[in-house]
Scaffold this motif. Sequence first.
Motif, mmCIF file in Angstrom:
data_model
loop_
_atom_site.group_PDB
_atom_site.id
_atom_site.type_symbol
_atom_site.label_atom_id
_atom_site.label_comp_id
_atom_site.label_asym_id
_atom_site.label_seq_id
_atom_site.Cartn_x
_atom_site.Cartn_y
_atom_site.Cartn_z
ATOM 1 N N SER A 151 40.062 38.858 37.274
ATOM 2 C CA SER A 151 39.129 39.238 38.328
ATOM 3 C C SER A 151 39.079 40.759 38.409
ATOM 4 N N TYR A 153 38.065 44.582 40.356
ATOM 5 C CA TYR A 153 37.858 45.305 41.610
ATOM 6 C C TYR A 153 37.436 46.728 41.272
ATOM 7 N N TYR A 170 33.875 46.803 45.644
ATOM 8 C CA TYR A 170 33.626 45.465 45.115
ATOM 9 C C TYR A 170 34.976 44.815 44.827
ATOM 10 N N HIS A 171 35.087 43.550 45.175
ATOM 11 C CA HIS A 171 36.288 42.787 44.837
ATOM 12 C C HIS A 171 35.871 41.360 44.511
ATOM 13 N N GLY A 172 36.369 40.843 43.400
ATOM 14 C CA GLY A 172 36.011 39.498 42.990
ATOM 15 C C GLY A 172 37.224 38.637 42.706
ATOM 16 N N TYR A 173 37.019 37.326 42.769
ATOM 17 C CA TYR A 173 38.012 36.351 42.331
ATOM 18 C C TYR A 173 37.343 35.407 41.345
ATOM 19 N N ARG A 174 38.094 35.018 40.326
ATOM 20 C CA ARG A 174 37.632 34.051 39.337
ATOM 21 C C ARG A 174 38.710 32.986 39.146
ATOM 22 N N ARG A 207 33.846 31.205 41.743
ATOM 23 C CA ARG A 207 33.680 32.662 41.705
ATOM 24 C C ARG A 207 33.444 33.149 43.132
ATOM 25 N N GLN A 208 34.100 34.254 43.458
ATOM 26 C CA GLN A 208 33.859 34.909 44.744
ATOM 27 C C GLN A 208 33.599 36.387 44.488
ATOM 28 N N ASP A 209 32.506 36.912 45.055
ATOM 29 C CA ASP A 209 32.153 38.317 44.889
ATOM 30 C C ASP A 209 31.905 38.922 46.260
ATOM 31 N N ALA A 210 32.584 40.019 46.555
ATOM 32 C CA ALA A 210 32.437 40.691 47.849
ATOM 33 C C ALA A 210 32.115 42.168 47.619
ATOM 34 N N TRP A 211 31.032 42.627 48.258
ATOM 35 C CA TRP A 211 30.664 44.040 48.248
ATOM 36 C C TRP A 211 30.667 44.530 49.688
#
Length: 219
Positions: A151, A153, A170-174, A207-211
């Motif tokens: 993931s 960042y 930006y931070h994501g999880y996969r 999938r998680q995407d945060a901005w």
Amino acid sequence: YFVGLEAETRMSNGWTYGFRGRVYSGEVDYDGQTTGASPVVKVTTDTDYTGAAVALDFTHPLPAPAGPEVALRVGIGVDHWRRHILDSGSISGAEERYPIPSVSVGLVLHPDAGVGWHAPAGVTVPFATQEEVPALRPPPRVSLGLWPDFSLYADLGYRFNQRWDASLYYHGYRFKKSDTEVLTVDGNRVDFNGDGFADAAFQPESRQDAWGVRVRYWF
């Protein structure tokens, strides 16, 4: 929305030790599917999130010519959040809980003379992540082991002075698809549908995407 607290200490050996914590809450769009192994139904709805995260990181400057400092950063942390997936038509929502321990590695660009652009970026790898979800009907609950993936960042910000800075982040999880778990009550397999097959659940590839925008005040 979130509020957090960060602290850093620079040691004489060149390492900077950092603590970062935050609590957060909000509503996000959700595009997914039901957790039953069969039949699978696509779902589009909203999700309420609440959670808290803490992390320790260790940063050391890399050899470089004069100018902005580039440093290596490694860290370890845990993110624990609850999401309530809202009902969508005839599909009932669910509450899920995710404890997500992770390790990270990346680079950090520090501004020269403490004022200017800063840009941390890197890779986060979750491990030992469990998702606790209710079954399609109470009372059983099931805990699904999620297979992690790499993931990303990133953060791009500007420090205006010794007190204030602002940044876009930006931070994501996969996560890969989980194994399928058979539902049981008191050790006995359950068949709510009455079709002669034990009911089961799994978490599809996620999938998680945060901005967002972050403003910090330094004491």
